[in-house]
Design an enzyme around this catalytic site. Structure first.
Site, short mmCIF file in Angstrom:
data_model
loop_
_atom_site.label_atom_id
_atom_site.label_comp_id
_atom_site.label_asym_id
_atom_site.label_seq_id
_atom_site.Cartn_x
_atom_site.Cartn_y
_atom_site.Cartn_z
N HIS A 1 106.96 84.73 36.01
CA HIS A 1 106.60 83.54 36.79
C HIS A 1 107.34 82.32 36.26
O HIS A 1 107.28 82.02 35.07
CB HIS A 1 105.09 83.29 36.72
CG HIS A 1 104.30 84.18 37.63
ND1 HIS A 1 102.99 83.96 37.95
CD2 HIS A 1 104.66 85.32 38.29
CE1 HIS A 1 102.57 84.91 38.78
NE2 HIS A 1 103.56 85.75 38.98
N TYR B 1 95.85 76.66 39.21
CA TYR B 1 94.84 76.00 38.38
C TYR B 1 94.22 74.91 39.25
O TYR B 1 94.92 73.98 39.67
CB TYR B 1 95.49 75.36 37.14
CG TYR B 1 95.92 76.34 36.07
CD1 TYR B 1 97.15 77.00 36.16
CD2 TYR B 1 95.10 76.61 34.98
CE1 TYR B 1 97.55 77.90 35.17
CE2 TYR B 1 95.50 77.51 33.98
CZ TYR B 1 96.72 78.15 34.10
OH TYR B 1 97.11 79.04 33.13
N PRO C 1 90.69 78.81 26.88
CA PRO C 1 91.75 79.61 27.50
C PRO C 1 92.62 78.87 28.54
O PRO C 1 93.61 79.44 29.01
CB PRO C 1 90.99 80.76 28.16
CG PRO C 1 89.60 80.28 28.32
CD PRO C 1 89.35 79.29 27.23
N LYS D 1 96.96 80.09 25.61
CA LYS D 1 97.68 80.04 24.34
C LYS D 1 97.20 81.02 23.26
O LYS D 1 97.93 81.30 22.31
CB LYS D 1 97.59 78.62 23.75
CG LYS D 1 98.43 77.61 24.48
CD LYS D 1 99.91 77.79 24.18
CE LYS D 1 100.81 77.17 25.21
NZ LYS D 1 101.61 78.07 26.01
N TYR E 1 103.52 74.91 28.25
CA TYR E 1 102.99 76.11 28.89
C TYR E 1 103.90 77.33 28.65
O TYR E 1 103.41 78.41 28.30
CB TYR E 1 102.83 75.88 30.40
CG TYR E 1 102.00 76.93 31.09
CD1 TYR E 1 100.62 76.78 31.22
CD2 TYR E 1 102.58 78.09 31.61
CE1 TYR E 1 99.85 77.76 31.84
CE2 TYR E 1 101.83 79.06 32.23
CZ TYR E 1 100.46 78.90 32.35
OH TYR E 1 99.70 79.86 32.95
P1 FAD Z 1 91.24 89.84 18.61
O1 FAD Z 1 91.89 90.22 19.88
O2 FAD Z 1 89.86 89.27 18.65
O3 FAD Z 1 91.25 91.11 17.66
C1 FAD Z 1 90.52 91.18 16.45
C2 FAD Z 1 90.18 92.63 16.17
O4 FAD Z 1 89.48 92.72 14.93
C3 FAD Z 1 89.24 93.22 17.21
O5 FAD Z 1 89.76 94.43 17.69
C4 FAD Z 1 87.91 93.39 16.49
O6 FAD Z 1 87.17 94.49 16.99
C5 FAD Z 1 88.40 93.62 15.07
N1 FAD Z 1 87.41 93.30 14.04
C6 FAD Z 1 86.50 92.30 14.03
N2 FAD Z 1 85.76 92.34 12.91
C7 FAD Z 1 86.23 93.37 12.18
C8 FAD Z 1 85.88 93.91 10.92
N3 FAD Z 1 84.90 93.39 10.19
N4 FAD Z 1 86.56 94.98 10.47
C9 FAD Z 1 87.57 95.54 11.20
N5 FAD Z 1 87.94 95.07 12.42
C10 FAD Z 1 87.27 93.98 12.89
N6 FAD Z 1 95.34 84.01 25.30
C11 FAD Z 1 96.58 83.82 25.84
O7 FAD Z 1 97.55 83.66 25.08
N7 FAD Z 1 96.80 83.79 27.19
C12 FAD Z 1 95.78 83.94 28.05
O8 FAD Z 1 96.04 83.98 29.26
C13 FAD Z 1 94.45 84.09 27.52
N8 FAD Z 1 93.41 84.24 28.34
C14 FAD Z 1 92.18 84.55 27.81
C15 FAD Z 1 91.15 84.75 28.69
C16 FAD Z 1 89.89 85.08 28.20
C17 FAD Z 1 88.79 85.28 29.17
C18 FAD Z 1 89.69 85.22 26.78
C19 FAD Z 1 88.35 85.61 26.23
C20 FAD Z 1 90.72 85.00 25.91
C21 FAD Z 1 91.96 84.66 26.40
N9 FAD Z 1 93.03 84.44 25.55
C22 FAD Z 1 94.27 84.16 26.09
C23 FAD Z 1 92.87 84.54 24.10
C24 FAD Z 1 93.30 85.88 23.51
O9 FAD Z 1 92.66 86.94 24.17
C25 FAD Z 1 93.00 85.93 22.00
O10 FAD Z 1 93.51 84.76 21.40
C26 FAD Z 1 93.60 87.18 21.33
O11 FAD Z 1 92.84 88.31 21.62
C27 FAD Z 1 93.70 87.02 19.80
O12 FAD Z 1 94.14 88.21 19.21
P2 FAD Z 1 93.69 88.61 17.74
O13 FAD Z 1 94.34 89.91 17.45
O14 FAD Z 1 93.90 87.47 16.83
O15 FAD Z 1 92.11 88.77 17.82
C1 DHB Z 2 94.82 84.11 32.54
C2 DHB Z 2 94.06 83.58 31.53
C3 DHB Z 2 94.22 82.27 31.19
O1 DHB Z 2 93.49 81.75 30.20
C4 DHB Z 2 95.14 81.45 31.82
O2 DHB Z 2 95.27 80.17 31.47
C5 DHB Z 2 95.92 82.00 32.82
C6 DHB Z 2 95.76 83.33 33.18
C7 DHB Z 2 94.65 85.54 32.92
O3 DHB Z 2 93.76 86.18 32.35
O4 DHB Z 2 95.37 86.02 33.78
#
Ligand code: FAD
Ligand code: DHB
Length: 399
Positions: free
Chosen positions: A68, A197, A288, A292, A380
């Site tokens: 996109h 958005y 979200p 980021k 972005y």
């Molecule tokens: P996590 O994905 O949380 O992974 C951490 C892992 O550690 C998990 O698997 C968990 O089970 C494990 N864990 C926890 N505790 C323990 C323990 N004690 N021992 C062993 N394992 C453990 N980000 C974007 O960049 N773009 C987007 O469009 C976007 N949209 C989002 C939309 C929604 C609805 C949500 C909820 C989040 C969104 N995010 C987005 C954010 C993104 O999903 C997170 O920032 C991302 O998952 C971070 O990755 P991580 O590996 O740091 O953490």
């Molecule tokens: C999605 C999530 C977001 O937080 C965003 O800003 C744009 C798209 C998604 O899940 O597709």
């Protein structure tokens, strides 16, 4: 090196290090099905796309991801296009679900036969103060102890690693927002070519997608609301009302999944304490709206992997010493951008008419000023991984 957490941060770190011949053990609390099925992010920045390709896990992303080059801002019933690629010298984002990134990384790890232990219970970290970190955990019913050189805390916001840093060392900055996001995955072709958005007095809405046949949509809801308060018809009614614009129709489809996510900004500093290095959501959370969170997690582990490779190849500790500062410049930029997008687009339940008028003025400015739109666009699509110039902390983002 041990990695706690098999989210995008932990899995990608393991992959980047494996490609440089560095062995790691990844411990994950949940099952493989749970980790691969957790529906979250969908927008990959240009830098994230490049790193995933470099890590050897970009093949399916390049085949199935949707590139996109712009987004729409919708307010007062009109849609405004922000041509991000045009404003940023050709940079773009890719729509490719976090679930798919995680599946690709898990498959790559298992294909290498590298240790990835799902369903580890009672994970605890000890010995940090003595620089002899020990991870204790239960796996397949047996207690285990892992003595390691370094530990990467990639265990998300609710993980254990951050809690091992003493309170007098760790600084915490945070803000909670008075609203949440209700997200649905729907089996229907997206009604738009690029993400919308939308700001409206009824609250924020976002039309995103996962594929040519699957749409992803979000609406702002109250922090106390439960999924049971939101039957599918009510969600679609709100989406129709909030996304409405001239000569445009939203197509409905069967809802495959729905969930509510709270909105929070959070930063923990420093991201390193002795032999523990925090990365991703374990160290910082953004609301979200700016898409980021996943991208920050990828940026952190890319910086970390480079520092670790440097240490192994040249014995230099510089990268590890500077790890926290290198990441935090970018983290705070993303914090500000995510807060800014969130406050511009959401309806504050305690807000007043003055606040609403300021939001409208800001939206009109972004939609009509090339300078303002460029600022949104470059944040972005994502700023370069590291600042240019002599000082990583104070140098410019773009040369
Ligand atoms: P996590 O994905 O949380 O992974 C951490 C892992 O550690 C998990 O698997 C968990 O089970 C494990 N864990 C926890 N505790 C323990 C323990 N004690 N021992 C062993 N394992 C453990 N980000 C974007 O960049 N773009 C987007 O469009 C976007 N949209 C989002 C939309 C929604 C609805 C949500 C909820 C989040 C969104 N995010 C987005 C954010 C993104 O999903 C997170 O920032 C991302 O998952 C971070 O990755 P991580 O590996 O740091 O953490
Ligand atoms: C999605 C999530 C977001 O937080 C965003 O800003 C744009 C798209 C998604 O899940 O597709």
């Amino acid at each position: 090196m041990a990695i706690v957490g098999a989210g995008p941060a932990g899995l990608l770190l393991g992959q980047l290090l494996a490609r440089e011949g560095i062995d790691t053990v990844i411990l994950e609390a949940r099952s493989r099905e749970h980790v691969e099925g957790r529906i979250r992010a969908g927008v990959l920045e240009q830098g994230t796309i490049d790193v995933l390709r470099e890590a050897g896990v970009g093949e399916r992303m390049d085949r199935e991801g949707l590139v996109h080059g712009g987004i729409y801002l919708c307010f007062d019933g009109a849609r405004h296009h922000i041509p991000m690629s045009e404003l940023t010298g050709g940079r773009a984002v890719m729509i490719y679900g976090q679930t798919e990134v995680v599946k690709d990384l898990v498959a790559a790890r298992l294909a290498m036969d590298a240790p990835l232990r799902f369903e580890c219970a009672e994970v605890s970290l000890d010995g940090l103060n003595r620089d002899e970190p020990v991870l204790r955990y239960t796996y397949q019913g047996e207690p285990h102890e892992l003595t390691c050189d370094l530990v990467a805390g990639c265990d998300g916001f609710h993980g254990v690693c951050r809690t091992c840093i003493p309170d007098d060392v760790l600084g915490v900055w945070q803000r909670d927002y008075p609203f949440a996001w209700l997200g649905i995955l729907a089996q229907v072709a997206p009604s738009t070519d690029e993400l919308i958005y939308a700001h409206s007095e009824r609250g924020f809405a976002l039309h995103s997608m996962r594929s040519p046949t699957i749409s992803r949509l979000y609406i702002q809801v109250g922090t106390e609301e439960k999924i049971g308060d939101w039957p599918d018809e009510r969600i679609w009614d709100e989406l129709h009302a909030r996304l409405a614009s001239e000569d445009w129709e939203l197509t409905e489809g069967p809802v495959l999944e729905k969930s509510i996510t709270p909105m929070r900004s959070f930063v923990a500093e420093p991201m390193r304490f002795r032999s523990l290095l925090l990365a991703g959501d374990a160290a910082h959370i953004v609301p979200p709206t700016g898409a980021k969170g996943l991208n920050l997690a990828v940026a952190d582990v890319t910086v970390l992997a480079r520092a670790l490779v440097d240490r192994l190849q040249s014995g230099s500790e510089t990268g590890l010493r500077e790890y926290s500062d290198r990441c935090l410049g970018r983290v705070w930029r993303a914090q500000h951008f995510s807060w800014w997008m969130t406050t511009m687009l959401h309806t504050d339940p305690d807000g007043d008419a003055y606040g609403l008028a300021l939001q409208r003025s800001q939206l009109e400015y972004v939609a009509s000023s090339r300078a303002a739109a460029t600022s949104l666009a470059e944040n972005y699509v994502g700023l370069p991984l590291e600042r240019t110039g002599a000082s990583h902390a104070g140098g410019p983002w773009l040369s």
